[in-house]
Design a protein around this motif. Structure first.
Motif, PDB file in Angstrom:
ATOM      1  N   THR A  59      56.411   1.554  52.092  1.00  0.00           N
ATOM      2  CA  THR A  59      55.907   2.873  51.709  1.00  0.00           C
ATOM      3  C   THR A  59      54.383   2.858  51.733  1.00  0.00           C
ATOM      4  N   GLY A  60      53.800   3.915  52.252  1.00  0.00           N
ATOM      5  CA  GLY A  60      52.344   3.996  52.298  1.00  0.00           C
ATOM      6  C   GLY A  60      51.870   5.415  52.542  1.00  0.00           C
ATOM      7  N   THR A  61      50.563   5.573  52.582  1.00  0.00           N
ATOM      8  CA  THR A  61      49.928   6.881  52.773  1.00  0.00           C
ATOM      9  C   THR A  61      49.341   6.968  54.168  1.00  0.00           C
ATOM     10  N   VAL A  62      49.545   8.107  54.832  1.00  0.00           N
ATOM     11  CA  VAL A  62      49.007   8.306  56.176  1.00  0.00           C
ATOM     12  C   VAL A  62      47.510   8.554  56.091  1.00  0.00           C
ATOM     13  N   VAL A  63      46.739   7.737  56.825  1.00  0.00           N
ATOM     14  CA  VAL A  63      45.283   7.844  56.821  1.00  0.00           C
ATOM     15  C   VAL A  63      44.793   8.079  58.247  1.00  0.00           C
ATOM     16  N   THR A  64      43.540   8.457  58.364  1.00  0.00           N
ATOM     17  CA  THR A  64      42.954   8.709  59.679  1.00  0.00           C
ATOM     18  C   THR A  64      42.724   7.404  60.418  1.00  0.00           C
ATOM     19  N   GLY A  65      43.205   7.343  61.661  1.00  0.00           N
ATOM     20  CA  GLY A  65      42.979   6.174  62.506  1.00  0.00           C
ATOM     21  C   GLY A  65      41.986   6.515  63.608  1.00  0.00           C
ATOM     22  N   ASN A 125      58.186  12.263  51.240  1.00  0.00           N
ATOM     23  CA  ASN A 125      58.531  12.715  49.891  1.00  0.00           C
ATOM     24  C   ASN A 125      58.297  14.204  49.708  1.00  0.00           C
ATOM     25  N   ASN A 126      58.119  14.921  50.817  1.00  0.00           N
ATOM     26  CA  ASN A 126      57.962  16.374  50.719  1.00  0.00           C
ATOM     27  C   ASN A 126      58.685  17.024  51.894  1.00  0.00           C
ATOM     28  N   ASP A 127      58.337  18.241  52.205  1.00  0.00           N
ATOM     29  CA  ASP A 127      59.051  18.975  53.251  1.00  0.00           C
ATOM     30  C   ASP A 127      58.334  18.940  54.593  1.00  0.00           C
ATOM     31  N   THR A 128      57.443  17.968  54.806  1.00  0.00           N
ATOM     32  CA  THR A 128      56.697  17.932  56.059  1.00  0.00           C
ATOM     33  C   THR A 128      57.612  17.707  57.254  1.00  0.00           C
ATOM     34  N   LEU A 129      58.523  16.744  57.126  1.00  0.00           N
ATOM     35  CA  LEU A 129      59.480  16.498  58.198  1.00  0.00           C
ATOM     36  C   LEU A 129      60.636  17.476  58.084  1.00  0.00           C
ATOM     37  N   PRO A 130      61.290  17.783  59.191  1.00  0.00           N
ATOM     38  CA  PRO A 130      62.366  18.785  59.178  1.00  0.00           C
ATOM     39  C   PRO A 130      63.587  18.324  58.412  1.00  0.00           C
ATOM     40  N   ALA A 131      64.546  19.237  58.264  1.00  0.00           N
ATOM     41  CA  ALA A 131      65.731  18.964  57.460  1.00  0.00           C
ATOM     42  C   ALA A 131      66.564  17.823  58.024  1.00  0.00           C
ATOM     43  N   LEU A 185      59.603   9.792  67.161  1.00  0.00           N
ATOM     44  CA  LEU A 185      60.234  10.362  68.342  1.00  0.00           C
ATOM     45  C   LEU A 185      60.627  11.812  68.078  1.00  0.00           C
ATOM     46  N   ASP A 186      60.371  12.679  69.054  1.00  0.00           N
ATOM     47  CA  ASP A 186      60.836  14.078  69.020  1.00  0.00           C
ATOM     48  C   ASP A 186      60.184  14.928  67.939  1.00  0.00           C
ATOM     49  N   TRP A 187      59.100  14.459  67.364  1.00  0.00           N
ATOM     50  CA  TRP A 187      58.418  15.272  66.349  1.00  0.00           C
ATOM     51  C   TRP A 187      56.946  14.919  66.335  1.00  0.00           C
ATOM     52  N   SER A 188      56.113  15.912  66.127  1.00  0.00           N
ATOM     53  CA  SER A 188      54.695  15.670  65.921  1.00  0.00           C
ATOM     54  C   SER A 188      54.149  16.740  64.990  1.00  0.00           C
ATOM     55  N   GLY A 189      53.084  16.419  64.297  1.00  0.00           N
ATOM     56  CA  GLY A 189      52.497  17.353  63.343  1.00  0.00           C
ATOM     57  C   GLY A 189      51.476  16.635  62.485  1.00  0.00           C
ATOM     58  N   ASP A 190      50.939  17.330  61.519  1.00  0.00           N
ATOM     59  CA  ASP A 190      49.895  16.774  60.665  1.00  0.00           C
ATOM     60  C   ASP A 190      50.528  16.087  59.460  1.00  0.00           C
ATOM     61  N   LEU A 191      50.410  14.766  59.402  1.00  0.00           N
ATOM     62  CA  LEU A 191      50.954  13.999  58.287  1.00  0.00           C
ATOM     63  C   LEU A 191      49.861  13.387  57.417  1.00  0.00           C
ATOM     64  N   TYR A 192      48.604  13.694  57.692  1.00  0.00           N
ATOM     65  CA  TYR A 192      47.506  13.069  56.948  1.00  0.00           C
ATOM     66  C   TYR A 192      47.650  13.310  55.444  1.00  0.00           C
ATOM     67  N   GLY A 193      47.525  12.223  54.684  1.00  0.00           N
ATOM     68  CA  GLY A 193      47.608  12.315  53.241  1.00  0.00           C
ATOM     69  C   GLY A 193      49.024  12.267  52.696  1.00  0.00           C
ATOM     70  N   GLN A 194      50.019  12.313  53.583  1.00  0.00           N
ATOM     71  CA  GLN A 194      51.402  12.301  53.127  1.00  0.00           C
ATOM     72  C   GLN A 194      51.860  10.862  52.835  1.00  0.00           C
ATOM     73  N   THR A 195      52.825  10.727  51.935  1.00  0.00           N
ATOM     74  CA  THR A 195      53.440   9.437  51.648  1.00  0.00           C
ATOM     75  C   THR A 195      54.716   9.307  52.464  1.00  0.00           C
ATOM     76  N   LEU A 196      54.793   8.257  53.276  1.00  0.00           N
ATOM     77  CA  LEU A 196      55.962   8.009  54.098  1.00  0.00           C
ATOM     78  C   LEU A 196      56.634   6.717  53.658  1.00  0.00           C
ATOM     79  N   THR A 197      57.940   6.702  53.758  1.00  0.00           N
ATOM     80  CA  THR A 197      58.707   5.466  53.574  1.00  0.00           C
ATOM     81  C   THR A 197      59.430   5.176  54.874  1.00  0.00           C
ATOM     82  N   ILE A 198      59.222   3.980  55.392  1.00  0.00           N
ATOM     83  CA  ILE A 198      59.883   3.584  56.634  1.00  0.00           C
ATOM     84  C   ILE A 198      60.838   2.437  56.335  1.00  0.00           C
ATOM     85  N   THR A 199      61.962   2.442  57.024  1.00  0.00           N
ATOM     86  CA  THR A 199      62.897   1.328  56.916  1.00  0.00           C
ATOM     87  C   THR A 199      62.961   0.634  58.263  1.00  0.00           C
TER      88      THR A 199
END
Length: 340
Positions: free
Chosen positions: A205-211, A246-252, A281-295
């Motif tokens: 789990t981490g926060t999306v930052v500017t690269g 942890n929010n509604d940024t990604l689709p359902a 894959l198959d999605w793009s958008g602004d995720l800056y500042g969002q918390t993502l969890t990847i498995t």
């Protein structure tokens, strides 16, 4: 879930699972399970809490509690920072999903390390935490110089009417499941083995930052993830992953699948700092500042240096195709409305 580091603020009485629980793997879950049984009254008769109301429920309730140590005893004695499979926020989240109501983080210092086995049980577990039941693994040791065994724990606690459950070491076929085995599997890039031992996919789990935003220039925009410095990261390389937010940024249809690169980007700039980048894959958008969890689902290949950006681009395209095949994911048209 209630989290505390002070015995004076513990919710009592308690049913305690005692240990370090880094990773909360299959073996750990077996140690936790006994404290999640229906509460017992003083005569060890099961009381179904859902049949009680008001004052009866309050007086009968025993709080399922995990008691662990902060810092990890090995970190205290070695003086070296320890990378964890499950830093505190992750550990709390997993335990809460299991049904644990309270997490007690005992400050591991010289005073705690000096307690005799008798003092540890009597003063800490019985007097302060008011334990009515204690669950431990068969290899648990406690007290000064780890002198106390599980049989000592059972004998001491019994004097106070406290039940002790000793869980046999959990094995997968002939191999003992342990945090050390999982750590080594991750370091080796053996994600399948690590996930099997955990009983779930290893998560980060981490926060999306500017690269540097170089991914978008070759058609593969990435989210750069900043991760806690005490999180154990696996072998450098490329992985098939699933991604939650942890929010509604990604689709359902979340979680999304993606390709993760962990390493020093040798083809681009060979930075000495480890970076973690995810291409969805198959999605793009602004995720800056969002918390993502990847498995982590599969290790695809080691990190490598390519002769050109075109070769890198071709390999990433192959990584994406391999990921689709691994997770049996349908090919969908990519959205081009705003690269991350």
């Amino acid at each position: 879930m209630w989290i505390t580091s002070s015995p004076t603020t513990v919710l009592t009485p308690t049913a305690i699972a005692l240990g370090n629980f880094d990773g909360i793997h299959r073996g750990h879950q077996k140690v936790v399970r006994p404290i999640l049984d229906p509460v017992f009254d003083s005569d060890r008769v099961i009381v179904r809490s859902h049949l009680l109301t008001g004052q009866e429920r309050s007086s009968a309730h025993i709080y399922p509690t995990v008691v662990t140590f902060k810092p990890h005893p090995q970190e205290f004695f070695s003086g070296q920072k320890r990378q964890l499979l499950t830093p505190l926020p992750e550990k709390a989240q997993i335990l809460e999903r299991l049904g644990v109501e309270q997490l007690v983080l005992l400050p591991f210092d010289q005073n705690l390390a000096a307690l005799s086995p008798q003092e540890f049980v009597e003063h800490l577990l019985i007097d302060q935490l008011q334990a009515t039941r204690i669950s431990v693994g068969a290899d648990f040791r406690f007290g000064h110089k780890r002198a106390g065994t599980v049989e000592d724990l059972k004998a001491i606690a019994q004097k106070f009417g406290c039940e002790v459950r000793i869980t046999p070491l959990h094995r997968l076929e002939t191999e003992r499941i342990s945090s050390s085995q999982i750590r080594q599997a991750l370091i080796n890039g053996d994600i399948s083995r690590a996930n099997t031992l955990l009983g779930r996919s290893y998560s980060i789990t981490g926060t999306v930052v500017t690269g540097q935003q170089l991914g978008r220039t070759i058609g593969f925009p990435t989210a750069n993830l900043e991760v806690s410095d005490d999180k154990l990261l696996p072998r450098h390389g490329v992985y098939s992953v699933r991604v939650w937010t942890n929010n509604d940024t990604l689709p359902a249809t979340s979680p999304q699948i993606g390709v993760m690169n962990l390493g020093c980007r040798p083809t681009v700039d060979n930075t000495p700092q480890t970076t973690l980048e995810i291409h969805l894959l198959d999605w793009s958008g602004d995720l800056y500042g969002q918390t993502l969890t990847i498995t982590l689902e599969q290790f695809l290949r080691p990190e490598q240096k390519f002769a050109s950006l075109d070769e890198l681009k071709q390999q990433i395209a192959q990584d994406c195709l391999t990921t689709r095949q691994l997770v049996n994911y349908p090919t969908l048209p990519r959205r081009e409305d705003g690269a991350s």
